[in-house]
Design a protein around this motif. Structure first.
Motif, PDB file in Angstrom:
ATOM      1  N   GLU A 130     -86.762 -63.234   3.004  1.00 56.87           N
ATOM      2  CA  GLU A 130     -86.349 -63.071   4.268  1.00 56.87           C
ATOM      3  C   GLU A 130     -87.350 -61.795   4.693  1.00 56.87           C
ATOM      4  OE1 GLU A 130     -84.747 -65.072   6.769  1.00 56.87           O
ATOM      5  OE2 GLU A 130     -84.359 -66.376   5.042  1.00 56.87           O
ATOM      6  N   ALA A 145     -87.445 -73.899   0.290  1.00 60.66           N
ATOM      7  CA  ALA A 145     -87.906 -72.605  -0.150  1.00 60.66           C
ATOM      8  C   ALA A 145     -86.676 -71.608  -0.465  1.00 60.66           C
ATOM      9  CB  ALA A 145     -88.269 -72.064   1.190  1.00 60.66           C
ATOM     10  N   TYR A 146     -86.873 -70.619  -1.128  1.00 60.06           N
ATOM     11  CA  TYR A 146     -85.868 -69.966  -1.801  1.00 60.06           C
ATOM     12  C   TYR A 146     -85.283 -68.899  -0.682  1.00 60.06           C
ATOM     13  CZ  TYR A 146     -83.595 -66.393  -4.716  1.00 60.06           C
ATOM     14  OH  TYR A 146     -82.527 -65.823  -5.321  1.00 60.06           O
ATOM     15  N   PRO A 147     -83.749 -69.133  -0.700  1.00 64.31           N
ATOM     16  CA  PRO A 147     -83.007 -68.211   0.199  1.00 64.31           C
ATOM     17  C   PRO A 147     -82.513 -67.230  -0.251  1.00 64.31           C
ATOM     18  CG  PRO A 147     -81.743 -70.264  -0.538  1.00 64.31           C
ATOM     19  CD  PRO A 147     -82.860 -70.166  -1.204  1.00 64.31           C
ATOM     20  N   GLY A 148     -83.240 -65.973  -0.120  1.00 65.92           N
ATOM     21  CA  GLY A 148     -83.364 -64.824  -0.610  1.00 65.92           C
ATOM     22  C   GLY A 148     -83.373 -63.699   0.366  1.00 65.92           C
ATOM     23  N   VAL A 149     -82.949 -62.563  -0.029  1.00 64.68           N
ATOM     24  CA  VAL A 149     -83.203 -61.118   0.902  1.00 64.68           C
ATOM     25  C   VAL A 149     -84.656 -61.001   0.901  1.00 64.68           C
ATOM     26  CG1 VAL A 149     -82.669 -58.882   1.001  1.00 64.68           C
ATOM     27  CG2 VAL A 149     -80.743 -60.330   0.324  1.00 64.68           C
ATOM     28  N   GLY A 179     -88.046 -77.690   4.671  1.00 60.40           N
ATOM     29  CA  GLY A 179     -89.296 -76.933   5.260  1.00 60.40           C
ATOM     30  C   GLY A 179     -90.262 -76.371   4.191  1.00 60.40           C
ATOM     31  N   GLY A 180     -89.397 -76.195   3.040  1.00 63.53           N
ATOM     32  CA  GLY A 180     -90.182 -75.768   1.792  1.00 63.53           C
ATOM     33  C   GLY A 180     -91.099 -76.682   1.076  1.00 63.53           C
ATOM     34  N   GLN A 198     -90.349 -65.558   5.213  1.00 64.88           N
ATOM     35  CA  GLN A 198     -90.326 -66.785   4.943  1.00 64.88           C
ATOM     36  C   GLN A 198     -90.754 -67.988   5.775  1.00 64.88           C
ATOM     37  OE1 GLN A 198     -90.503 -68.534   2.011  1.00 64.88           O
ATOM     38  NE2 GLN A 198     -88.815 -68.650   1.115  1.00 64.88           N
TER      39      GLN A 198
END
Lengths: 318, 282
Positions: free
Chosen positions: A172, A165-169, A205-206, A176
Motif C-alpha cells: 500500500e 495483488a498482495y494486500p500488505g502494508v 485487479g492483480g 499498489q
C-alpha cells in the motif's frame, strides 16, 4: 487420501493406485499377460470415470482445479512452449518481485516478450514467490518489460495465475493501486500485439494488471473473477464457507465468461486437467497462441490498436 | 472547546421555538451540533473541526460547477442484472432499493458544464448507491464523460468515493477498470487534463484504475484511500495498522497524491490547476 488429488478426484486416485500396483507386480515377477489385460481394462475404466467426473464439474470444483497443487505454472509453460528464455529482473526503483517473472524468448524462432505470475511448488518457493501475489514492484517490472517489448517490437505473451495483488502494508505504501492502474492505461495503447492467457487463478485487479490485450484466453479449468469466491462469500454471505455459492453466482469459469463475451478462446485441457499432462497442455496452448499471433501480426498498428480499444469499450454498455 | 460551544452553532441561532425539527445535525467526528442549512453552505464540512462528511454526487456537482447550462451524460443508462445474481438478496432488489434511496439510476453521475467559465466535464460517484461500486453503468458513464471531453477538447474532473468493483456484476465490473483506464489513455494522447479527486473512501478497483490515473491526484483531508481494505490487510499481516494508515495525509507523504484540498476551496484550486494545464484551449 491422496493429497495430490482433489476430493472429487479421489475415485480416480483409487483406480490409478490399483493400476500402479499391478504394473509393479508385472515388472517385478514374470510378465503375465492376464495382468496386462487387467491393467488395460482398469485404464479404460479410469479414463471413463475421469470423463464422467469432469463432464459435470461445477464452478467451485473448477475453482479448486485452478488452484490444483500440481497445476502447471508459468515457468512450466515457458520451458515447453518457448526457447532461449532470458529472465530479466527488477523494477529499477525498489526491488525484484518474484511473484511476476518475465523476459524475451523465442516462439519457434519469433522473438517475443513473456510476462507471467509465478507461484511456488514447495514451501520455500511458495514463500519466495509470495504465493503468486505481486507487490507494486512486480507490476512495475512487468510495465518495464512491456515498454521494452514495444521499443524492440516484440509481441507480448502474458500468463495469468494469481490469487490477487498482495494486500500488505508495504504494498500500500508503495502504491499498489497506482501500479495496477498505470499498467491498465499503458497496456491499452502498447503498439505491439498482446496475448493474455489465464492459466490458473485470475484473481481480480492483480490479474487484470497484466491482462489487457488483443486476445484473452482462459484454460478450460481456470477461473477469472472480480474477487475470490471466499472474499465474495465473506462479504455477501457473511461467511467464507459459502465460497461455493459465491463461485457459482459470480460465474468464474471459462465457459461462463466466454458466454458473456469477455474472453476470446477457451483452451482445452487434457483429460483430467492440465496437471495430468503438462506437455499436452502446453502443446494445446502453444497452438492457440501461434494461431492468434499469426492473425494479429497481419494487422496494421492502427488496426491493432483500434480493435483493442473497441474490444475494451464493448465490455458492459457501449 | 467547552461543551457549551459545542452545542452552539457558529451561526447566529434563531429562537429555538421557531425552528422546525430536523434542522439540526451532528458532526460524526467532533459531535458538534450543527445547523443543517449552515452545513450545506459549508458543503457538508463541519465548521467546527473541518471534518469532511460524505456528500451526494448531485450536491457535489451542483456546488462544483457554475450555475447555468448543464448537460447530464448517459442519464438514460440503467443497470441490468445480466448474471441474475443472488446472494441473501437478489441484485435486482438491491438495485431497486438503492435507486429508491438515492434517486439515482446508478453510482456515477457525469455532467458537462462550466467551471468559472471554463467548459469542463465532471463525474462524481454516489457512495449511497451500493457503496459507490463500479459496474457496467458506472464504466459507461465515465466513458461518456471522456468521449465528451475528447469531442469538445475539455478537461475532466472525477470525484471518487467507492468501495471498489461491484461483485454483483462480477467480471463485467472488473473489466470496467480496463475500460475506464483505456479511455483515460485517449485523454492523455490528446493532451487533455484529467484531475482525479479522491474522497472518503476510494478503495479497490476504483482506486486501482481511474482514480489513481489523474494528471493531478487531489484528495480531500483524511479520506481513506487504498487498494486493499484495512481489515483484509490486518488479517494478512496479523498486526495492527499504524495510525493514519491509508489516509490522505499518509498518501501525500508516500508520494501517491499531489495535494490535499479542503472541499470549500476545491473550485478555486482545480480552476487554478486547469488554467495552467489547459492553457492552450483557454
Amino acid at each position: 487420501m491422496n493429497v495430490n488429488f482433489l476430493e472429487f478426484e479421489q475415485p480416480i486416485a483409487g483406480l490409478e493406485a490399483k493400476i500402479e500396483e499391478l504394473r509393479q507386480v508385472n515388472q517385478g515377477g514374470e510378465f503375465d499377460i492376464s495382468i496386462e489385460e487387467e491393467i488395460t481394462k482398469l485404464r479404460e475404466k479410469s479414463s471413463e470415470l475421469t470423463k464422467k467426473i469432469f463432464a459435470e464439474l461445477g464452478a467451485w470444483q473448477i475453482s479448486q482445479m485452478a488452484r490444483h497443487p500440481l497445476r502447471p505454472y508459468t515457468l512450466d509453460y515457458i520451458s515447453r512452449i518457448f526457447t532461449d528464455f532470458d529472465e530479466l529482473a527488477g523494477d529499477r526503483a525498489f526491488a525484484d518481485d518474484k511473484a511476476i517473472i518475465g523476459g524475451p524468448a523465442f516462439l519457434d524462432g519469433q522473438a517475443v516478450m513473456i510476462i507471467g505470475h509465478q507461484k511456488g511448488r514447495d514451501t520455500s518457493e511458495k514463500i519466495k514467490r509470495n504465493f503468486g501475489m505481486p507487490k507494486p514492484e512486480g507490476y512495475r517490472k512487468a510495465l518495464r518489460l512491456m515498454e521494452m517489448a514495444e521499443r524492440f517490437k516484440l509481441p507480448i505473451i502474458t500468463f495469468i495465475d494469481t490469487p490477487g495483488a498482495y494486500p500488505g502494508v508495504g504494498a500500500e505504501e508503495r502504491g499498489q493501486s497506482e501500479a495496477i492502474a498505470y499498467n491498465l492505461k499503458v497496456m491499452a495503447e502498447l503498439k505491439v500485439p498482446i496475448i493474455c492467457t489465464v492459466i490458473g487463478e485470475g484473481g481480480s485487479g492483480g490479474a487484470l494488471a497484466i491482462g489487457v490485450g488483443d486476445r484473452v484466453n482462459m484454460l478450460q479449468y481456470s477461473t477469472y473473477s472480480v474477487i475470490s469466491p471466499e472474499g465474495c462469500a465473506s462479504i455477501l454471505w457473511k461467511s467464507a464457507e459459502k465460497a461455493p455459492l459465491a463461485a457459482e453466482a459470480m460465474g468464474v469459469t471459462a465457459k461462463q465468461i466466454k458466454e458473456l463475451g469477455l474472453i476470446n478462446t477457451i483452451v482445452d485441457e487434457p483429460l483430467g486437467g492440465a496437471h495430468r499432462d503438462h506437455d499436452g497442455m502446453a502443446a494445446n496452448l502453444k497452438a492457440v497462441i501461434k494461431q492468434q499471433l499469426a492473425q494479429l501480426t497481419k494487422l496494421s498498428q492502427q488496426e491493432l490498436l483500434d480493435q483493442r480499444y473497441e474490444r475494451l469499450m464493448s465490455f458492459g454498455y457501449c | 472547546m467547552s461543551w457549551i460551544e459545542k452545542i452552539l452553532p457558529r451561526t447566529k441561532s434563531e429562537q429555538k421555538s421557531n425552528v422546525p425539527e430536523g434542522v439540526w445535525t451532528k458532526c460524526d467526528e467532533c459531535n458538534a451540533v450543527l445547523y443543517k442549512i449552515e452545513l450545506e453552505k459549508q458543503l457538508e464540512v463541519c465548521p467546527k473541526c473541518d471534518h469532511h462528511m460524505r456528500i451526494s454526487a448531485r450536491s457535489r456537482i451542483n456546488s462544483f460547477l457554475d450555475q447555468g447550462e448543464r448537460t447530464e451524460l448517459g442519464a438514460d443508462l440503467e443497470p441490468r442484472d445480466v448474471l441474475k445474481f443472488k446472494d441473501s438478496k437478489r441484485y435486482k432488489e438491491r438495485i431497486a432499493a438503492a435507486q429508491k434511496a438515492t434517486n439515482e439510476k446508478d453510482a456515477l453521475v457525469s455532467v458537462k458544464g462550466k467551471l468559472k467559465g471554463m467548459p469542463v466535464v465532471v463525474s462524481a460517484f454516489e457512495f449511497s448507491f451500493m457503496g459507490g461500486s463500479m459496474a457496467s453503468v458506472v464504466g459507461a458513464r465515465f466513458v461518456k464523460a471522456v468521449e465528451s471531453c475528447l469531442e469538445h477538447n475539455t478537461p475532466l474532473i472525477c470525484f471518487s468515493t467507492s468501495g471498489g468493483a461491484r461483485m454483483q456484476e462480477a467480471l463485467f465490473s472488473l473489466m470496467q477498470m480496463a475500460k475506464t483506464s483505456a479511455a483515460l489513455a485517449k485523454m492523455s494522447e490528446k493532451g487533455l487534463p484529467f484531475i482525479s479527486v479522491l474522497t472518503d473512501p476510494t478503495m479497490g478497483g476504483v482506486s486501482a484504475s481511474l482514480a489513481m490515473l489523474g494528471d493531478v491526484n487531489v484528495a480531500e483531508p483524511k479520506a481513506l484511500i487504498g487498494f486493499a481494505g484495512p481489515r483484509v490487510i490486518e488479517q494478512t499481516v496479523r498486526e495492527k495498522l499504524p495510525p493514519g494508515f491509508q489516509r490522505s495525509e499518509f498518501l501525500l507523504e508516500k508520494g501517491a497524491i499531489d495535494m490535499i484540498v479542503d472541499r470549500r476551496e476545491m473550485r478555486d484550486k482545480i480552476h487554478s490547476l486547469l488554467s495552467k494545464l489547459h492553457h492552450k484551449h483557454n
